[in-house]
Design a protein around this motif. Sequence first.
Motif, PDB file in Angstrom:
ATOM      1  N   GLU A  35      41.141  17.290  21.395  1.00 11.91           N
ATOM      2  CA  GLU A  35      42.535  17.653  21.629  1.00 11.91           C
ATOM      3  C   GLU A  35      42.731  19.165  21.589  1.00 11.91           C
ATOM      4  O   GLU A  35      43.527  19.727  22.353  1.00 11.91           O
ATOM      5  N   LYS A  36      41.978  19.845  20.713  1.00 13.88           N
ATOM      6  CA  LYS A  36      42.094  21.305  20.607  1.00 13.88           C
ATOM      7  C   LYS A  36      41.655  21.986  21.907  1.00 13.88           C
ATOM      8  O   LYS A  36      42.247  22.983  22.319  1.00 13.88           O
ATOM      9  N   ILE A  37      40.614  21.458  22.535  1.00 12.06           N
ATOM     10  CA  ILE A  37      40.145  22.047  23.788  1.00 12.06           C
ATOM     11  C   ILE A  37      41.214  21.923  24.862  1.00 12.06           C
ATOM     12  O   ILE A  37      41.504  22.863  25.601  1.00 12.06           O
ATOM     13  N   THR A  38      41.818  20.742  24.953  1.00 11.13           N
ATOM     14  CA  THR A  38      42.892  20.524  25.924  1.00 11.13           C
ATOM     15  C   THR A  38      44.075  21.434  25.634  1.00 11.13           C
ATOM     16  O   THR A  38      44.687  22.012  26.544  1.00 11.13           O
ATOM     17  N   GLU A  39      44.394  21.592  24.356  1.00 13.00           N
ATOM     18  CA  GLU A  39      45.487  22.481  23.956  1.00 13.00           C
ATOM     19  C   GLU A  39      45.177  23.927  24.325  1.00 13.00           C
ATOM     20  O   GLU A  39      46.048  24.658  24.824  1.00 13.00           O
ATOM     21  N   VAL A 115      41.676  25.773  35.954  1.00  6.88           N
ATOM     22  CA  VAL A 115      41.178  25.943  34.590  1.00  6.88           C
ATOM     23  C   VAL A 115      39.778  25.353  34.489  1.00  6.88           C
ATOM     24  O   VAL A 115      39.526  24.261  35.003  1.00  6.88           O
ATOM     25  N   VAL A 116      38.894  26.076  33.849  1.00  5.87           N
ATOM     26  CA  VAL A 116      37.563  25.548  33.539  1.00  5.87           C
ATOM     27  C   VAL A 116      37.564  25.065  32.095  1.00  5.87           C
ATOM     28  O   VAL A 116      38.008  25.780  31.184  1.00  5.87           O
ATOM     29  N   ALA A 117      37.091  23.860  31.867  1.00  6.20           N
ATOM     30  CA  ALA A 117      36.919  23.329  30.516  1.00  6.20           C
ATOM     31  C   ALA A 117      35.505  22.797  30.410  1.00  6.20           C
ATOM     32  O   ALA A 117      35.075  22.025  31.281  1.00  6.20           O
ATOM     33  N   VAL A 143      37.661  27.839  29.327  1.00  5.23           N
ATOM     34  CA  VAL A 143      37.629  27.326  27.953  1.00  5.23           C
ATOM     35  C   VAL A 143      36.257  26.704  27.725  1.00  5.23           C
ATOM     36  O   VAL A 143      35.905  25.718  28.368  1.00  5.23           O
ATOM     37  N   LEU A 144      35.504  27.286  26.801  1.00  7.78           N
ATOM     38  CA  LEU A 144      34.136  26.849  26.564  1.00  7.78           C
ATOM     39  C   LEU A 144      33.918  26.509  25.096  1.00  7.78           C
ATOM     40  O   LEU A 144      34.382  27.230  24.205  1.00  7.78           O
ATOM     41  N   THR A 197      38.238  30.934  24.595  1.00 13.34           N
ATOM     42  CA  THR A 197      39.063  31.020  25.801  1.00 13.34           C
ATOM     43  C   THR A 197      38.912  32.410  26.398  1.00 13.34           C
ATOM     44  O   THR A 197      38.839  33.403  25.672  1.00 13.34           O
ATOM     45  N   VAL A 198      38.842  32.462  27.723  1.00 15.92           N
ATOM     46  CA  VAL A 198      38.818  33.742  28.436  1.00 15.92           C
ATOM     47  C   VAL A 198      39.927  33.707  29.476  1.00 15.92           C
ATOM     48  O   VAL A 198      39.861  32.942  30.441  1.00 15.92           O
ATOM     49  N   ASP A 199      40.962  34.515  29.260  1.00 12.99           N
ATOM     50  CA  ASP A 199      42.045  34.652  30.236  1.00 12.99           C
ATOM     51  C   ASP A 199      41.649  35.746  31.214  1.00 12.99           C
ATOM     52  O   ASP A 199      41.538  36.917  30.829  1.00 12.99           O
TER      53      ASP A 199
END
Length: 280
Positions: A35-39, A115-117, A143-144, A197-199
Amino acid sequence: MIFKPLAVSSLMRDYGIKPKKGLGQNFLIDESCLEKITEAAHIDKDTDVLEIGAGLGNLTRHLATAARKVTAVELDRQLIPILEKVTKEFLNVQIVQGDILELPVSDLMDIPGYVVAANIPYYITSALIRYLLECTVKPSVIVLTIQQEVARRICAEAGALSLLALSVQVYGSPKIFARIPAGAFYPVPKVDSAVLTVDLYDQPKIPYSQLSHFFLLAKAAFTQKRKMLHNSLAGVPELNKEKAGLLLSHAGIDPKRRAQMLTINEWKRLTNAYKDMLTD
């Protein structure tokens, strides 16, 4: 949506497969961490997601609930039947079997701003990050889930920079969103992980036309990072120790400093000075 945790070990046993050490397979199974990754990705119903290393579909389920579409890439052919079973109720999931480093992103994503996850094998961290930052159809956020120590290095400031950190920070702003304990994975790895996270910036801090010069200088400097810059840059084309010293002075940088000490703005000045020297 609240998901029932996947019974990973029994699921894999039913399909007669085991996690492959050679592929760095450690599946994230803790629902709160998923859930944290999705957030962290700030996904909504207008978001297209590129998931890399979809594995058994643990994260894919969460992403699919929040996103408009999820393109889930998985290298291991043996995992595809499980991935298809776990995600069969989600009509917005497209599964692609293949190596992300050999798949043109433009074949997977139609437009930039996605978005990359990814919960990725640790051994491809550097190669994957560079691949995503340099691809033609660029994401807006990456997001890695990676080793915690690597995430810390990527977020380092001037004084403790590495070539990887510098390469990332030229393209975007990295932050550690959450820590993921080793026990959240199956099988359990030897180290803790972190959600990075990299914006990405609209434009890199080094102009595109100068990026090749920038990486040439940076690689030379960090290859011999214990040396002072006028020594480590002496092997760059068109330079020797004397010319490197003059180049650094022209950029307003003390030739006796070392690579990890420079700020990105100083790297920008150095790259620009090198470009000017080549065109004189």
